[in-house]
Design a protein around this motif. Structure first.
Motif, PDB file in Angstrom:
ATOM      1  N   PRO A  11       0.837  -1.209   0.000  1.00  0.00           N
ATOM      2  CA  PRO A  11       0.000   0.000   0.000  1.00  0.00           C
ATOM      3  C   PRO A  11       0.872   1.259   0.000  1.00  0.00           C
ATOM      4  N   ASN A  12       0.367   2.326  -0.614  1.00  0.00           N
ATOM      5  CA  ASN A  12       1.166   3.559  -0.743  1.00  0.00           C
ATOM      6  C   ASN A  12       1.033   4.479   0.458  1.00  0.00           C
TER       7      ASN A  12
ATOM      8  N   ALA B 186      -4.619   1.169   8.806  1.00  0.00           N
ATOM      9  CA  ALA B 186      -4.153  -0.217   8.624  1.00  0.00           C
ATOM     10  C   ALA B 186      -3.261  -0.315   7.388  1.00  0.00           C
ATOM     11  N   ARG B 187      -3.644   0.389   6.334  1.00  0.00           N
ATOM     12  CA  ARG B 187      -2.833   0.351   5.103  1.00  0.00           C
ATOM     13  C   ARG B 187      -1.474   1.020   5.342  1.00  0.00           C
TER      14      ARG B 187
ATOM     15  N   ALA C 159       0.853  -1.345   7.005  1.00  0.00           N
ATOM     16  CA  ALA C 159       1.378  -2.329   6.042  1.00  0.00           C
ATOM     17  C   ALA C 159       2.485  -1.688   5.210  1.00  0.00           C
ATOM     18  N   HIS C 160       2.281  -0.421   4.848  1.00  0.00           N
ATOM     19  CA  HIS C 160       3.308   0.272   4.051  1.00  0.00           C
ATOM     20  C   HIS C 160       4.595   0.401   4.851  1.00  0.00           C
ATOM     21  N   GLU C 161       4.450   0.855   6.096  1.00  0.00           N
ATOM     22  CA  GLU C 161       5.647   1.141   6.889  1.00  0.00           C
ATOM     23  C   GLU C 161       6.398  -0.130   7.257  1.00  0.00           C
ATOM     24  N   THR C 162       5.711  -1.261   7.245  1.00  0.00           N
ATOM     25  CA  THR C 162       6.387  -2.508   7.637  1.00  0.00           C
ATOM     26  C   THR C 162       6.716  -3.362   6.417  1.00  0.00           C
TER      27      THR C 162
ATOM     28  N   ILE D 118      -3.468  -8.909   8.073  1.00  0.00           N
ATOM     29  CA  ILE D 118      -4.848  -9.243   7.689  1.00  0.00           C
ATOM     30  C   ILE D 118      -5.728  -8.143   8.258  1.00  0.00           C
ATOM     31  N   PHE D 119      -6.492  -7.504   7.384  1.00  0.00           N
ATOM     32  CA  PHE D 119      -7.398  -6.455   7.856  1.00  0.00           C
ATOM     33  C   PHE D 119      -8.826  -6.965   7.682  1.00  0.00           C
TER      34      PHE D 119
END
Ligand SMILES: Nc1ncnc2c1ncn2[C@@H]1O[C@H](COP(=O)(O)OP(=O)(O)OP(=O)(O)O)[C@@H](O)[C@H]1O
Length: 412
Positions: free
Chosen positions: A148-149, A204-205, A208-211, A250-251
């Motif tokens: 994700p951006n 949440a996105r 995911a981006h940062e990790t 998982i979201f």
């Protein structure tokens, strides 16, 4: 008709020439009539073909609608156990019962094989599709995003929540050794709750981006409504999939659709939800070894969640995502106007005051609408008045006492 090759004007009298020309004219006239008749016939054929075309197009549209109707959820998923010579098929539905059914005309006969998984229309029980044997996220409406951006900088007014989610989700993914050293098991995930449009999905996105984690999003209501009898299996497969693709997040949006407090009445729909919830709880419990898979649940209705889901050890942190206050709204406006070309005299503070009670999604909509007002007036910069009109359009709640400001008095 007279033959022009044999005609020699010098050797004939004037009378001959006249006769010859009259013959020629009458020949051409009758040819003209023949051709006109031909054109008439071709045109009537054309009209007939056009009317056929319209009929066929109408038929195609009707058939397409019918196929769509057949294919639209809810669908039952089953496995073909037997196929008879006259193409009647025995299907074991995943909810339990077996059915003797027929396949829709769009299914190739050779695809109807024992062992194949298929979807049945819930009303007619017609086989409408043959599913691939392997897990296919598209079929289950799961959204998978490799990267994700969105970043934390795109999330406005939720600094505390970002800190909490970073500790509970980011740290175990990026620094698992810290938890080992201290000797505690890393948190498995968090539950975000708050009104719609406040940035739960966005947050949440961003995690995911940062990790650098894969982002798998499912919607609770779709898990239990789209494919009857498949909810539990989908949850199981979702976790398997996430594990294979780890690190992943998982979201589960609208988790209340599977995790609502169980009522007394037990309908088949309730049983389906219960089975799905039990599977989810089992997966959450068996999650200890899945260090690099994290789960983020989201709900607008924490009040109706089953206490089993809220028990410690399932979601390690329960984080409220509230409606933004004035500071929050200001920082959300800053985020969404960052790339906009706006007039120099715009004070976003004033705009934030005007939008009391509005959420992040409203603010995003206001910025887009304000931009649209500018485009409509053929201006390249967005003005204060564009913002005011946009606030009105997006449906500002006048109870917040800004009614008198909307007419522009504040900006006169
Ligand atoms: N705090 C915020 N900061 C910046 N933008 C926001 C914020 N909250 C919402 N938005 C904007 O609104 C959009 C929709 O928000 P989002 O889908 O994250 O809300 P949600 O809380 O998940 O809603 P729902 O409960 O309906 O799923 C986002 O993509 C973003 O553009």
């Amino acid at each position: 008709m007279a033959d022009s090759q044999t005609y020699n004007p010098d050797s004939r009298s004037e009378e001959d020439i006249t006769r010859y020309l009259l013959d020629r004219i009458s020949g051409l006239e009758s040819r003209n009539l023949e051709l006109r008749e031909e054109i008439r016939q071709v045109e009537s054929e054309k009209r007939f073909i056009e009317s056929q075309k319209i009929r066929y197009e109408r038929e195609i549209r009707k058939l397409k609608t019918e196929v769509e109707k057949l294919r639209s959820p809810p669908l039952i998923i089953g496995t073909i156990t037997d196929v008879s010579a006259d193409n009647r098929v025995v299907v074991q539905s995943s909810a339990g019962p077996k059915f003797m059914v027929r396949a829709s005309g769009f299914i190739e006969t050779e695809d109807l094989k024992a062992g194949a998984r298929c979807t049945l229309n819930q009303q007619s029980l017609t086989i409408v599709d043959i599913l691939p044997q392997s897990f296919d996220s598209q079929i289950y409406g799961m959204e998978i995003d490799d990267a994700p951006n969105e970043t934390y900088a795109d999330v406005g007014g939720l600094e505390e929540q970002i800190t909490e989610i970073r500790e509970a989700v980011e740290l175990p993914l990026t620094k698992p050794e810290l938890f080992k050293k201290v000797g505690i098991s890393p948190p498995r995930g968090v539950l975000l709750y708050g009104p719609p449009g406040t940035g739960k999905t966005l947050l949440a996105r961003a995690v995911a981006h940062e990790t650098n984690a894969k982002f798998l999003r499912v919607v609770g209501s779709e898990l239990v409504q789209k494919y009857i009898g498949e909810g539990a299996r989908l949850v199981r497969e979702l976790f398997e999939h996430a594990k294979k693709d780890a690190p992943s997040i998982i979201f589960i949006d609208e988790i209340d659709a599977i995790g609502a407090h169980r009522s007394e009445s037990i309908t088949s729909g309730d049983r389906e939800v219960q089975r799905t919830l039990m599977q989810l709880l089992a997966d959450l419990d068996g999650f200890k070894d899945r260090g690099n898979v994290k789960i983020i649940g989201a709900t607008n209705r924490i009040d109706i969640l089953d206490p089993a889901l809220l028990r410690p050890g399932r979601f390690d942190r329960i984080i409220e995502i509230p409606e933004p206050d004035i500071e929050g709204r200001l920082s959300i406006f800053k985020i969404h106007t960052k790339d906009m070309s706006v007039d120099d005299d715009i004070d976003l503070n004033e705009i934030a005051i005007l939008t009391a009670g509005m959420k992040g999604s409203d603010i995003k909509a206001i910025c887009t609408e304000a931009g649209m007002f500018a485009i409509r007036s053929e201006r390249e910069k967005v003005s204060k008045n564009d913002f005011i009109k946009a606030i009105e359009k997006v449906g500002f709640d006048h109870r917040n006492g800004a009614g008198e400001l909307i007419d522009g008095a504040m900006f006169a």
